[in-house]
Design an enzyme around this catalytic site. Structure first.
Site, PDB file in Angstrom:
ATOM      1  N   PRO A  95      31.740  78.749 -14.835  1.00  0.00           N
ATOM      2  CA  PRO A  95      30.393  78.880 -14.282  1.00  0.00           C
ATOM      3  C   PRO A  95      30.107  77.923 -13.120  1.00  0.00           C
ATOM      4  CG  PRO A  95      30.344  77.911 -16.481  1.00  0.00           C
ATOM      5  CD  PRO A  95      31.725  78.444 -16.264  1.00  0.00           C
ATOM      6  N   ASN A  96      29.405  78.482 -12.152  1.00  0.00           N
ATOM      7  CA  ASN A  96      28.918  77.774 -10.955  1.00  0.00           C
ATOM      8  C   ASN A  96      30.006  77.473  -9.934  1.00  0.00           C
ATOM      9  OD1 ASN A  96      26.115  77.569 -11.806  1.00  0.00           O
ATOM     10  ND2 ASN A  96      26.882  76.174 -13.376  1.00  0.00           N
ATOM     11  N   ARG A 138      27.496  73.800  -3.623  1.00  0.00           N
ATOM     12  CA  ARG A 138      27.057  73.199  -4.870  1.00  0.00           C
ATOM     13  C   ARG A 138      27.403  71.702  -4.878  1.00  0.00           C
ATOM     14  NH1 ARG A 138      30.448  73.525 -10.427  1.00  0.00           N
ATOM     15  NH2 ARG A 138      28.853  72.443 -11.610  1.00  0.00           N
ATOM     16  N   TYR A 156      31.675  67.960  -5.229  1.00  0.00           N
ATOM     17  CA  TYR A 156      32.713  69.005  -5.281  1.00  0.00           C
ATOM     18  C   TYR A 156      33.314  69.359  -3.919  1.00  0.00           C
ATOM     19  CZ  TYR A 156      30.816  69.507  -9.973  1.00  0.00           C
ATOM     20  OH  TYR A 156      30.407  69.260 -11.267  1.00  0.00           O
ATOM     21  N   ASN A 215      39.733  76.048 -14.971  1.00  0.00           N
ATOM     22  CA  ASN A 215      38.648  75.084 -14.826  1.00  0.00           C
ATOM     23  C   ASN A 215      37.453  75.712 -15.547  1.00  0.00           C
ATOM     24  OD1 ASN A 215      36.543  73.428 -14.172  1.00  0.00           O
ATOM     25  ND2 ASN A 215      37.047  73.274 -11.988  1.00  0.00           N
ATOM     26  N   ALA A 224      31.394  73.645 -16.940  1.00  0.00           N
ATOM     27  CA  ALA A 224      30.585  73.028 -18.001  1.00  0.00           C
ATOM     28  C   ALA A 224      30.990  73.502 -19.398  1.00  0.00           C
ATOM     29  CB  ALA A 224      29.112  73.317 -17.760  1.00  0.00           C
ATOM     30  N   HIS A 230      32.872  71.265 -21.966  1.00  0.00           N
ATOM     31  CA  HIS A 230      32.195  70.282 -22.816  1.00  0.00           C
ATOM     32  C   HIS A 230      31.452  70.912 -23.986  1.00  0.00           C
ATOM     33  CE1 HIS A 230      33.182  68.174 -19.192  1.00  0.00           C
ATOM     34  NE2 HIS A 230      32.266  68.806 -18.502  1.00  0.00           N
ATOM     35  N   ASP A 241      39.424  78.237 -28.714  1.00  0.00           N
ATOM     36  CA  ASP A 241      40.101  79.130 -29.660  1.00  0.00           C
ATOM     37  C   ASP A 241      40.856  80.241 -28.930  1.00  0.00           C
ATOM     38  OD1 ASP A 241      39.229  77.655 -31.794  1.00  0.00           O
ATOM     39  OD2 ASP A 241      37.632  79.040 -32.388  1.00  0.00           O
ATOM     40  N   HIS A 247      39.903  69.860 -13.321  1.00  0.00           N
ATOM     41  CA  HIS A 247      38.534  69.551 -12.895  1.00  0.00           C
ATOM     42  C   HIS A 247      38.603  68.967 -11.503  1.00  0.00           C
ATOM     43  CE1 HIS A 247      36.830  70.332 -16.804  1.00  0.00           C
ATOM     44  NE2 HIS A 247      37.881  69.715 -17.309  1.00  0.00           N
ATOM     45  N   LEU A 248      37.747  69.462 -10.634  1.00  0.00           N
ATOM     46  CA  LEU A 248      37.713  68.945  -9.260  1.00  0.00           C
ATOM     47  C   LEU A 248      37.331  67.473  -9.255  1.00  0.00           C
ATOM     48  CD1 LEU A 248      35.769  72.035  -8.014  1.00  0.00           C
ATOM     49  CD2 LEU A 248      38.021  71.409  -7.147  1.00  0.00           C
ATOM     50  N   SER A 249      36.295  67.171 -10.025  1.00  0.00           N
ATOM     51  CA  SER A 249      35.785  65.796 -10.075  1.00  0.00           C
ATOM     52  C   SER A 249      36.472  65.042 -11.216  1.00  0.00           C
ATOM     53  CB  SER A 249      34.274  65.816 -10.294  1.00  0.00           C
ATOM     54  OG  SER A 249      33.978  66.400 -11.559  1.00  0.00           O
ATOM     55  N   ARG A 262      32.096  60.182 -14.787  1.00  0.00           N
ATOM     56  CA  ARG A 262      30.744  60.733 -14.593  1.00  0.00           C
ATOM     57  C   ARG A 262      29.907  60.537 -15.863  1.00  0.00           C
ATOM     58  NH1 ARG A 262      31.144  66.529 -12.110  1.00  0.00           N
ATOM     59  NH2 ARG A 262      28.912  66.113 -11.874  1.00  0.00           N
TER      60      ARG A 262
HETATM   61  C1  DQA Z   1      33.890  70.504 -13.303  1.00  0.00           C
HETATM   62  C2  DQA Z   1      33.285  69.324 -14.101  1.00  0.00           C
HETATM   63  C3  DQA Z   1      32.288  69.826 -15.127  1.00  0.00           C
HETATM   64  O1  DQA Z   1      31.730  68.730 -15.853  1.00  0.00           O
HETATM   65  C4  DQA Z   1      31.149  70.553 -14.442  1.00  0.00           C
HETATM   66  O2  DQA Z   1      30.251  71.080 -15.391  1.00  0.00           O
HETATM   67  C5  DQA Z   1      31.624  71.617 -13.525  1.00  0.00           C
HETATM   68  C6  DQA Z   1      32.806  71.359 -12.679  1.00  0.00           C
HETATM   69  C7  DQA Z   1      34.818  70.017 -12.186  1.00  0.00           C
HETATM   70  O3  DQA Z   1      35.575  70.845 -11.669  1.00  0.00           O
HETATM   71  O4  DQA Z   1      34.792  68.845 -11.800  1.00  0.00           O
HETATM   72  O5  DQA Z   1      30.994  72.658 -13.376  1.00  0.00           O
HETATM   73  O6  DQA Z   1      34.669  71.290 -14.202  1.00  0.00           O
END
Ligand code: DQA
Length: 147
Positions: free
Chosen positions: A10-11, A18, A23, A74, A77, A80, A87, A100-102, A107
């Site tokens: 997502p996102n 964003r 990112y 990836n 969110a 978490h 599963d 994860h990009l970040s 964080r």
């Molecule tokens: C993310 C890190 C996640 O905590 C966050 O919710 C994302 C992007 C990353 O690529 O750093 O949407 O997965």
């Protein structure tokens, strides 16, 4: 030819606009354009999937059972929160690398823990697009060793 499915959650469809300070300014399209030629050089056939919906991501992972040798994911969110995606990764049994990009460990504390990474052979965080490139190499190495 190794077949790798790249799943973004997502996102990540809004990558580039964003929170660019976290990112970066590159888009998901830029990521695909970076990975395509690198995968060809490595003898890897890539397919890409992005969804904002947990169930759709689970369906894509399950379908990977028939169409992929490995997964780069990836889960954004959902990392978490989603035991269901964890599963699904376990049920397909394909080697998966979480990206994860970040750097989620630097964080907010709610990002420090990832359920989904427990279904993956490795997690790469904080290397932006390079994390996906490293994931290609990790999977290729792993698949060669285990086939
Ligand atoms: C993310 C890190 C996640 O905590 C966050 O919710 C994302 C992007 C990353 O690529 O750093 O949407 O997965």
């Amino acid at each position: 030819m190794i077949r790798i499915l790249v799943i973004n959650g997502p996102n990540l469809n809004l990558l580039g606009m964003r929170e660019p300070e976290i990112y970066g300014r590159k888009t998901l399209q830029d990521l695909e354009e970076l990975l395509r030629p690198l995968s060809i050089e490595r003898g890897i056939q890539l397919s890409f999937f992005q969804s904002n919906h947990e169930g759709a991501i689970i369906d894509a992972i399950q379908q990977g059972r028939l169409s992929a040798d490995g997964i780069i994911i990836n889960p954004a969110a959902y990392s978490h929160t989603s035991i269901a995606i964890l599963d699904a990764l376990k049920v397909v049994g394909l080697p998966a690398v979480e990206v994860h990009l970040s750097d989620i460990t630097q964080r907010e504390s709610f990002r420090h823990f990832s359920y989904t990474s427990q279904g993956c052979i490795k997690t790469i965080a904080g290397k932006h697009f390079q994390g996906y490139v490293d994931a290609l190499d990790e999977l290729k190495k792993y698949i060669h060793l285990h086939s």
